[in-house]
Design a protein around this motif. Structure first.
Motif, mmCIF file in Angstrom:
data_model
loop_
_atom_site.group_PDB
_atom_site.id
_atom_site.type_symbol
_atom_site.label_atom_id
_atom_site.label_comp_id
_atom_site.label_asym_id
_atom_site.label_seq_id
_atom_site.Cartn_x
_atom_site.Cartn_y
_atom_site.Cartn_z
ATOM 1 N N HIS A 1 -4.983 -0.044 -21.040
ATOM 2 C CA HIS A 1 -3.981 0.310 -20.041
ATOM 3 C C HIS A 1 -4.491 -0.060 -18.662
ATOM 4 C CE1 HIS A 1 -1.529 2.669 -22.798
ATOM 5 N NE2 HIS A 1 -2.678 2.935 -23.374
ATOM 6 N N ILE A 2 -3.626 -0.672 -17.886
ATOM 7 C CA ILE A 2 -3.980 -1.014 -16.508
ATOM 8 C C ILE A 2 -2.993 -0.286 -15.604
ATOM 9 C CG2 ILE A 2 -4.052 -2.903 -14.831
ATOM 10 C CD1 ILE A 2 -4.211 -4.382 -17.958
ATOM 11 N N THR A 3 -3.501 0.426 -14.609
ATOM 12 C CA THR A 3 -2.564 0.977 -13.638
ATOM 13 C C THR A 3 -2.917 0.458 -12.252
ATOM 14 O OG1 THR A 3 -3.850 2.966 -13.274
ATOM 15 C CG2 THR A 3 -2.123 3.111 -14.924
ATOM 16 N N LEU A 4 -1.863 0.212 -11.515
ATOM 17 C CA LEU A 4 -2.015 -0.246 -10.140
ATOM 18 C C LEU A 4 -1.084 0.603 -9.297
ATOM 19 C CD1 LEU A 4 -2.792 -2.240 -7.867
ATOM 20 C CD2 LEU A 4 -0.913 -3.688 -8.638
ATOM 21 N N GLN A 5 -1.619 1.158 -8.237
ATOM 22 C CA GLN A 5 -0.781 1.848 -7.264
ATOM 23 C C GLN A 5 -0.861 1.096 -5.942
ATOM 24 O OE1 GLN A 5 -1.452 6.168 -6.811
ATOM 25 N NE2 GLN A 5 -2.706 5.973 -8.629
ATOM 26 N N THR A 6 0.251 0.981 -5.272
ATOM 27 C CA THR A 6 0.230 0.398 -3.931
ATOM 28 C C THR A 6 0.961 1.327 -2.972
ATOM 29 O OG1 THR A 6 2.298 -0.811 -4.283
ATOM 30 C CG2 THR A 6 0.275 -1.982 -4.829
ATOM 31 N N THR B 1 2.833 -4.970 15.834
ATOM 32 C CA THR B 1 3.047 -3.928 14.825
ATOM 33 C C THR B 1 1.851 -3.889 13.883
ATOM 34 O OG1 THR B 1 4.783 -2.985 13.441
ATOM 35 C CG2 THR B 1 4.141 -5.228 12.945
ATOM 36 N N HIS B 2 1.630 -2.725 13.278
ATOM 37 C CA HIS B 2 0.536 -2.557 12.330
ATOM 38 C C HIS B 2 1.090 -2.394 10.932
ATOM 39 C CE1 HIS B 2 -2.485 -1.931 15.446
ATOM 40 N NE2 HIS B 2 -1.492 -1.383 16.104
ATOM 41 N N ILE B 3 0.503 -3.093 10.000
ATOM 42 C CA ILE B 3 0.894 -2.964 8.601
ATOM 43 C C ILE B 3 -0.330 -2.483 7.843
ATOM 44 C CG2 ILE B 3 1.585 -4.275 6.548
ATOM 45 C CD1 ILE B 3 2.452 -6.228 9.283
ATOM 46 N N THR B 4 -0.166 -1.445 7.048
ATOM 47 C CA THR B 4 -1.285 -1.073 6.182
ATOM 48 C C THR B 4 -0.826 -1.109 4.737
ATOM 49 O OG1 THR B 4 -0.839 1.288 6.337
ATOM 50 C CG2 THR B 4 -2.434 0.399 7.885
ATOM 51 N N LEU B 5 -1.732 -1.557 3.915
ATOM 52 C CA LEU B 5 -1.487 -1.609 2.472
ATOM 53 C C LEU B 5 -2.700 -1.002 1.802
ATOM 54 C CD1 LEU B 5 -0.117 -2.602 -0.146
ATOM 55 C CD2 LEU B 5 -1.272 -4.785 0.199
ATOM 56 N N GLN B 6 -2.467 -0.074 0.916
ATOM 57 C CA GLN B 6 -3.539 0.452 0.087
ATOM 58 C C GLN B 6 -3.241 0.098 -1.366
ATOM 59 O OE1 GLN B 6 -4.536 4.698 0.666
ATOM 60 N NE2 GLN B 6 -3.226 4.560 2.450
ATOM 61 N N THR B 7 -4.267 -0.279 -2.093
ATOM 62 C CA THR B 7 -4.076 -0.494 -3.521
ATOM 63 C C THR B 7 -5.138 0.283 -4.284
ATOM 64 O OG1 THR B 7 -5.516 -2.439 -3.548
ATOM 65 C CG2 THR B 7 -3.175 -2.845 -3.192
ATOM 66 N N THR B 8 -4.734 0.868 -5.384
ATOM 67 C CA THR B 8 -5.701 1.468 -6.304
ATOM 68 C C THR B 8 -5.492 0.848 -7.673
ATOM 69 O OG1 THR B 8 -5.612 3.554 -5.095
ATOM 70 C CG2 THR B 8 -6.623 3.603 -7.265
ATOM 71 N N TRP B 9 -6.506 0.169 -8.132
ATOM 72 C CA TRP B 9 -6.467 -0.538 -9.423
ATOM 73 C C TRP B 9 -7.393 0.218 -10.362
ATOM 74 C CZ3 TRP B 9 -4.401 -5.000 -11.600
ATOM 75 C CH2 TRP B 9 -5.075 -5.585 -12.659
ATOM 76 N N SER B 10 -6.923 0.484 -11.551
ATOM 77 C CA SER B 10 -7.743 1.246 -12.488
ATOM 78 C C SER B 10 -7.599 0.648 -13.877
ATOM 79 C CB SER B 10 -7.277 2.700 -12.448
ATOM 80 O OG SER B 10 -8.062 3.482 -13.289
ATOM 81 N N ALA B 11 -8.712 0.220 -14.455
ATOM 82 C CA ALA B 11 -8.650 -0.427 -15.772
ATOM 83 C C ALA B 11 -10.038 -0.464 -16.392
ATOM 84 C CB ALA B 11 -8.114 -1.847 -15.644
ATOM 85 N N TYR B 12 -10.065 -0.634 -17.705
ATOM 86 C CA TYR B 12 -11.320 -0.845 -18.405
ATOM 87 C C TYR B 12 -11.730 -2.290 -18.168
ATOM 88 C CZ TYR B 12 -11.013 3.666 -20.595
ATOM 89 O OH TYR B 12 -10.969 5.009 -20.804
#
Ligand SMILES: NC(=O)c1ccc[n+]([C@@H]2O[C@H](COP(=O)([O-])OP(=O)(O)OC[C@H]3O[C@@H](n4cnc5c(N)ncnc54)[C@H](O)[C@@H]3O)[C@@H](O)[C@H]2O)c1
Ligand SMILES: NC(=O)c1ccc[n+]([C@@H]2O[C@H](COP(=O)([O-])OP(=O)(O)OC[C@H]3O[C@@H](n4cnc5c(N)ncnc54)[C@H](O)[C@@H]3O)[C@@H](O)[C@H]2O)c1
Ligand SMILES: NC(=O)c1ccc[n+]([C@@H]2O[C@H](COP(=O)([O-])OP(=O)(O)OC[C@H]3O[C@@H](n4cnc5c(N)ncnc54)[C@H](O)[C@@H]3O)[C@@H](O)[C@H]2O)c1
Ligand SMILES: NC(=O)c1ccc[n+]([C@@H]2O[C@H](COP(=O)([O-])OP(=O)(O)OC[C@H]3O[C@@H](n4cnc5c(N)ncnc54)[C@H](O)[C@@H]3O)[C@@H](O)[C@H]2O)c1
Ligand code: NA
Ligand code: NA
Lengths: 393, 393, 393, 393
Positions: free
Chosen positions: B313-318, A312-323
């Protein structure tokens, strides 16, 4: 620790991280901010005696001469810091500014002389403010990594070269590290991926000098996330096949890292933990792009592809946004407090348990964030006990 | 463990998770698949003696009568399983199918009689195959949670009601749990958020029956991720303010959870760890939507908003995307192996260290995945030692 | 069009796109697939007479000699194509395979001779199958872009060089284009970012040869999305400041684009539309990474930062994930049908309205997808009318 | 248009959208901001004469009495507006505040009287400032949709009920619409999903009153994106199977939409375009969650699943993040300018070409953004010509 005030000496004291930390120390000292984002303010550290925020005194070096207040106001305009806070602590910034000493990019004379000049600045700062100790933290711009050379492997040869007024053998980060550790016997943390103490000839320097050191390259955003997530895949027996990353940022660090030479040390440092945790076969393309319009707000996208049960294939995407600098500044303060404790407890050499704060931990191969967190807490408790058992330094 | 073969009795044996696990056990037994996705196949468990894959024999209950091979082929058509694997293990699926026993949705007679019928099926299976023990795993459709009632708090009253042919006091999951634990003295795991043993009158049942049990609601995707990530924010002193989640899935579980009654128990279970790790103030809207065209491929998006140093502020999307049952199946196999070990070592009652596998761990308040992983490994080592010290069961 | 069968000549006939298109044509011809993904199967084209799927005959060139069936089975194993479909059309693949002709990577003799050999293959194919016309589509591997040279600007000098057995002045894509357009008077589409007809000395070739041509570089995934989204920002008066992109892919195209030389032409082509639609000031870092474990499933992440009213910031992230060749194949079939119509209607030279299909449209500066779609439909209607007015070709 | 100043009358004048628009008009008038985010400031409208920003005068109704300056400062504190801008235009806000008139939530007397009171306020505003015309824009809180009733289908019955002091037959949005259109003969735009003119008995009201109207429910974020993207799938012949959406927002609108009654009208309105563009079979679960800590920054995640050529699957995820009111405010200003033009040109009734601005366009079934943009431009050019041909109103 009731033994007087502790100095904080920033290399790169007018930079984004240092300015944010300086504003933060002032705000914490005046009770204008809560210690959100500090590890050492958590319940696990309640019984560990650490320097209070009001007992920290800031000084430092920089090659730039923009006044700290101006730098702080620019950060506020960019959204990094609240304007009202910057204004409220302006007097303290002014005070800290007076304790900053200039560096020249191309200093004259031998590099030994330059080390001595830097060390003298640190010692003068300690004396002038009657400080129990000064913790030096390198938060200067990331340097290109120099090519290897024979002097890096031979202390005697290195000393000869350092004494030679025409030789330029060490990058600035190493000069500052030598000034701190050997020249001023000051605990030292390297928050950047620059060369610093990372040469064989200096491997024993900190132990020999009797001061604790910690490094290297602060673990704040994407890399933090990676060392939190990778152990999950491993524990669950999934096979991570690729882990791709895209980093977008502007600001000072963005501009520095737009230089393909400077970015190389950063990329190596960023991927070290991943390969250590997941093996060398993981395909891990990684990019850092300078996107000036994003300012200091850093956005990182990661794409993980793992193989699980029955193909099986697992994909995970993360988007982190911060100063970024508001992530880094509390770590810098944590490091100052913990290195101060270590020094008071008589610890010398690289402190592996401070690896929690770094992408590329000195003295340790542990990259799993959860394990690092456990090790840190238990180290702090042990060290506090040892310290309380020891006669006052 | 060289003591003969171990039975695996699935409640919901024709469902997606059970079918995937059955295909997986067959493939592992025949060396057609590697144990990817199994925790117990990791290096930490190398010295722990556990039932071999070829020593597992599958049986079970279901209210549906679709042949296992057909169910497996449908899963293959939907992308969950490789077709070639399903074909390769078809004979073993056929064999397992012969060991499945039907359940009726509305059984006649008293609920006590129904419990006894289910227990007898399990005992017959054990005897027919000469098994050392049978581990029962509930992987049936999620039930709506019934309203509280006096009999749930009073064992005597409960027994009276169970004996009454006209009374219907317990949901099916609890009947199966009673059949396993009390009726067949079989180790039992509850992989669903259904009521099962979660009523006060049955709190001591497993200890009293002398069998180990573990639950509840398998921690496989979004929730796994949350219990990995939340401790990072806490360790670093950041304050998570909100954690929103959207889950999209089709397949059998999607259809079940489209029922607003059934989904309620799932939502509660999913958010338990989050609130436990981060406090009750975290705003945590959560949705599960039935999107039939996505089939068994489940996609979960989470949006985390945290407050850091100096009001940053920190945002994280998964976004996590995987075939749910291939995440669940290896956990089910892990549970069978570990409960088998626990039983052999004479452990009875809820095993808190198996909380690692569950959204809502029985006997434990620990939700941090990293801590759970450490506890699991150390428990397995201790139990293996204890077991090897004990006379063969 | 009731005028007999139409040939499809693929340059790169054993590649992923060509194989998928060949499987698709066979499946459509046999009624095993619906024309999903084809623009020309939409309601707007209902009244436009185009070659039927059963009237298309496939042939082509490739430097590789893997049998088409094997190539198709590999694609099926990787998830690109349904296995049952590949098996169902295997006889047709076998037939098409027999119509493929080999190319050598380093052909001997003059380049003029090589052009002539390629043209002869196309003409032979037309004659052997009694085809009304043959449409040539270049779907070969992306070539590195050659440096500019004087012969590119001077037709006479070019002809001299082509005749010289020791000179190698044109890349393979241009040789194939010349073979098609000048040598075989065949309508031609360039689906790649390679040089092809993009040299000044050949600007008039297609018009002079009397055949319609279209190019270049198929617009299928991320770029399609960008030319759909960018006009929204413009219409609404928002100022896009940056548009960053990360592309992850494996498969044949991934391996080709891992070559920094080959990827250059792709990157230029991909960003052309963006700058055309949004201006040159947009910061647009773009990466393509070869991630072999992802196979043919391509994933693209874009991050858009725009400025809106009163200094507000808008961010948009998109993640697009699809099997690239199944996006490309229907476009290739659309192009064959539409170029066939154009040829029948007597159109010669680059057809700007076919820009709808391309990242870098020949004869047009229009990149807005919505406008291109409108232009395409109206062109098709006009051309169909013109064609029906014309005597049968 | 050189015919004097134009009034802007906001229903909900102290709300987030109205306050942002008022600050924006002031900033544009004083040259402190550029018209970024305004459609009517684009090159396509250069030749269309529209009211200048300095010629707009703001007034309005609200049930709340927080001073406009305070409201604007709160928005600035939340990151919606730049503080320096709010301070710079404070005098103009003060002036606008003086032109606002209170509404009571439960007005006494007949609803006819209430309509008349509201109309009188608008007329007084026009007279007091000597305005050429007043455009009324409803930007009040979203109302729950009332149940259907006989009076909605029978104008005579409706008038009877309106005259009855004890009857409450219409919601506030419809009272305001009647006050504007019938009572003050003012052009009117409905920016909310509330009932407004959406009852059969009022279908001809605007035409009969001789004023242009436009609605309904501003198309600003996720919905805008959807009507841009959906036509791409259709043009390319892909079959969208599901389109799921999750919306997170705090602020005033977040709190209002936390009410399950109020959110219903919004959800219907948001999904209308999607079903219209893609058909009713598309599975389209949609959620709006109130997440107070996110304030006015709205984040929307969409997940699209489409079927392409040969059973291929395409997934697209989008995450849109923006301050909602700064998206809405420029549209409101565009509407004022364009309705002013329409009125001057003698247009009466719903203007279908203004559907570009709305989720649920009055008088039009066109939802494709690109087509709407084309229609808008061509309508504006036609109307400007018509206007310049007409005698001054
Ligand atoms: N989250 C984070 O922000 C983070 C995380 C890990 C590491 N770091 C590292 O921290 C460092 C600082 O980052 P920043 O964002 O503050 O960068 P910055 O560009 O804002 O600041 C760097 C400062 O260093 C000064 N400087 C340059 N060369 C110097 C020298 N030789 N001696 C003394 N000062 C010198 C510059 O004048 C500037 O004031 C970088 O190396 C960065 O890679 C930051
Ligand atoms: N990742 C995961 O897949 C995961 C994670 C955690 C929990 N779970 C839980 O596991 C369970 C099974 O999930 P699934 O995807 O296999 O669902 P499924 O719908 O495919 O299978 C459920 C099976 O249970 C059977 N069943 C229904 N009522 C029954 C009863 N009273 N007694 C016996 N059998 C009965 C059904 O006929 C069906 O065969 C669900 O409760 C689900 O919530 C799954
Ligand atoms: N969505 C898409 O797939 C897409 C979109 C735009 C453009 N393209 C372009 O289409 C082309 C084909 O893509 P693919 O995925 O099929 O690649 P691929 O690597 O699978 O196939 C390329 C084929 O070309 C053959 N080839 C190489 N050199 C040749 C030559 N000189 N003459 C004839 N054949 C030659 C190779 O042997 C191979 O069979 C690439 O240039 C790609 O950039 C594809
Ligand atoms: N992007 C966007 O912001 C956007 C897009 C589409 C639609 N809308 C709609 O615009 C409207 C306003 O949004 P907002 O964010 O400004 O909300 P808000 O809550 O900030 O403002 C609404 C204002 O209306 C006032 N109000 C309530 N009932 C009233 C009544 N009966 N008469 C007059 N005033 C009344 C309130 O006191 C408040 O000042 C909402 O209906 C929203 O759904 C906004
Ligand atoms: Na290390
Ligand atoms: Na409509």
């Amino acid at each position: 620790m009731n033994e007087g005030r502790t100095g904080v000496w920033f290399v790169g004291a007018r930079g984004s991280v240092a300015t944010t930390a300086t504003v933060g120390i002032a705000a914490l000292a005046e009770g204008l901010a809560e210690p959100v984002g500090l590890t050492t303010a958590g319940p696990a550290f309640e019984v560990v005696e650490l320097p209070g925020f009001a007992d920290l005194v800031v000084g430092g070096h920089d090659v730039d001469d923009t006044p700290l207040e101006e730098r702080a106001r620019r950060l506020a305009a960019g959204g990094m810091l609240p304007s009202r806070l910057v204004e409220a602590v302006a007097p303290r910034l002014h005070e800290a500014d007076a304790a900053l000493r200039p560096l020249t990019r191309e200093p004259e004379g031998s590099q030994h002389d330059e080390i001595e000049r830097r060390a003298a600045d640190i010692r003068d700062f300690r004396d002038a403010h009657g400080l129990a100790r000064v913790v030096v933290v390198d938060v200067a711009s990331t340097e290109p990594l120099p090519a290897d050379r024979p002097e890096f492997h031979d202390r005697a040869a290195l000393d000869v070269a350092l004494a030679d007024p025409s030789a330029r053998v060490l990058p600035s980060s190493t000069l500052s590290a030598l000034a701190a550790v050997a020249g001023a016997r000051a605990p030292y943390a390297c928050f950047t991926p620059s060369l610093s103490l990372g040469i064989p000839a200096l491997a024993d320097l900190a132990s020999a000098s009797g001061v604790p050191v910690a490094g290297q390259d602060g673990k704040t955003g994407e890399t933090l996330l990676r060392t939190v997530l990778a152990p999950m895949f491993t524990a669950r027996g999934m096979r991570v096949r690729s882990w791709a990353g895209a980093n977008l940022l502007g600001g000072g660090d963005g501009a520095t890292l737009a230089d393909p030479e400077a970015v190389r040390s950063k990329l190596v440092s960023k991927n070290r933990g991943l390969h250590d945790l997941l093996g060398d076969d993981v395909v891990a393309p990684l990019h850092i792009d300078n996107v000036p319009d994003l300012g200091d707000l850093k956005t990182a996208w990661d794409h993980v592809h793992a193989e699980g049960f029955l193909d099986t294939h697992i994909t995970l995407q993360t988007t982190w946004s911060a100063y970024d600098s508001t992530l880094a500044a509390p770590l810098v303060i944590d490091l100052v407090r913990l290195l101060s404790l270590a020094d008071a407890a008589g610890i010398a050499g690289p402190v592996p348990e401070l690896g929690y704060f770094f992408k590329d931990p000195w003295g340790s191969d542990e990259h799993s964030f959860a394990r690092q967190a456990d090790e840190l807490v238990s180290w702090a408790l042990r060290t506090a006990l040892r310290r309380s058992a020891a006669p006052v330094a």
